[in-house]
Design an enzyme around this catalytic site. Structure first.
Site, mmCIF file in Angstrom:
data_model
loop_
_atom_site.group_PDB
_atom_site.id
_atom_site.type_symbol
_atom_site.label_atom_id
_atom_site.label_comp_id
_atom_site.label_asym_id
_atom_site.label_seq_id
_atom_site.Cartn_x
_atom_site.Cartn_y
_atom_site.Cartn_z
ATOM 1 N N ARG A 14 0.091 -1.383 0.221
ATOM 2 C CA ARG A 14 0.047 0.481 -0.262
ATOM 3 C C ARG A 14 1.155 1.207 0.244
ATOM 4 O O ARG A 14 0.043 2.583 0.262
ATOM 5 C CB ARG A 14 -0.783 -0.725 1.329
ATOM 6 N N THR A 170 -18.866 5.395 16.349
ATOM 7 C CA THR A 170 -20.326 5.907 16.852
ATOM 8 C C THR A 170 -21.021 5.190 16.430
ATOM 9 O O THR A 170 -21.514 4.728 15.370
ATOM 10 C CB THR A 170 -20.045 7.583 16.225
ATOM 11 N N HIS A 191 -8.176 7.780 4.642
ATOM 12 C CA HIS A 191 -8.085 7.305 3.115
ATOM 13 C C HIS A 191 -6.613 6.476 3.153
ATOM 14 O O HIS A 191 -6.693 5.369 2.329
ATOM 15 C CB HIS A 191 -8.395 7.665 2.218
ATOM 16 N N ASP A 195 -8.507 1.402 2.882
ATOM 17 C CA ASP A 195 -9.067 1.481 1.663
ATOM 18 C C ASP A 195 -10.213 1.129 1.784
ATOM 19 O O ASP A 195 -10.837 -0.023 3.149
ATOM 20 C CB ASP A 195 -8.383 0.719 0.335
#
Length: 218
Positions: A14, A170, A191, A195
């Site tokens: 990544r 939440t 982000h 992903d």
């Protein structure tokens, strides 16, 4: 306290994605889902364990499974990850109509975690400061609950949030529909850290953990 571990950029799949969403297009995203917690809610009805503590432990358990949700930045801005992250959670003071934010060390043993977190909840319910334990540790991620209302969408607008890589959860009030008990769960993600695939997997793991609620009474 443990320190974040540097990620080897040369072998990290990544790397390009992280750098793109960290520097070129810094952004966060939020997703809200309704998770089936029918078995979980049923298990708690016959238990002395507290629902909120059990929710927090389940979230912390799945968060700690994946490096994407334990991400950190070093002092020099390098990508790293914490070996473990701990839940920080809000506690409402009904008399003052204010809340406190406390944290408990994550423990894979639910019984031990519950004992400590339940004590924190009881103490913090009368807290008159926002952070009665002092500053939260840097490897704490946030969980809050809105038991007064249900929702189908929830988004935080965080000033400077593009440097905050840990997830924010939440929880809403249960919804009863078609014989099932559903829990609204909103999660805010950077982000650069994760992903949509990673977040979907996290939420799927959370639903599976809550569906097999044998641990509630363990």
């Amino acid at each position: 306290m443990t320190s974040p571990e540097l990620i080897d950029l040369d072998t990290w799949p990544r790397r390009e994605t992280f750098e793109h969403y960290r520097h070129r297009v810094p952004c966060t995203y939020a997703i809200t889902v309704e998770i089936d917690v029918s078995a979980f809610a049923a298990a708690l009805r016959t238990s002395s364990r507290k629902t909120y503590v059990a929710q927090i432990w389940a979230i912390a358990t799945v968060v700690n499974r994946f490096r994407e949700f334990r991400m950190a930045l070093t002092d020099t801005g390098e990508a790293a990850s914490w070996p473990v992250v701990h839940p920080a959670f809000t506690v409402f003071n009904a008399e003052r109509e204010t809340f406190a934010a406390v944290w408990a060390p994550y423990d894979p043993d639910f019984g031990r975690f519950h004992e400590r977190a339940a004590e924190l909840l009881a103490t913090a319910a009368s807290a008159t400061t926002m952070f009665p334990q002092g500053d939260l540790p840097p490897n704490a991620f946030d969980v809050s609950s809105l038991p007064w209302t249900s929702f189908t969408g929830f988004t935080l607008q965080i000033d400077g949030g593009t440097s905050h890589l840990l997830p924010i959860f939440t929880l809403g009030r249960y919804v009863e529909r078609d014989g099932r008990t559903l829990l609204p769960v909103a999660v805010q993600i950077h982000h650069a850290a994760a992903d949509g695939f990673h977040t979907a997997r996290l939420l799927s793991d959370l639903e599976q953990l809550l569906a097999d609620a044998s641990w509630v009474g363990a």
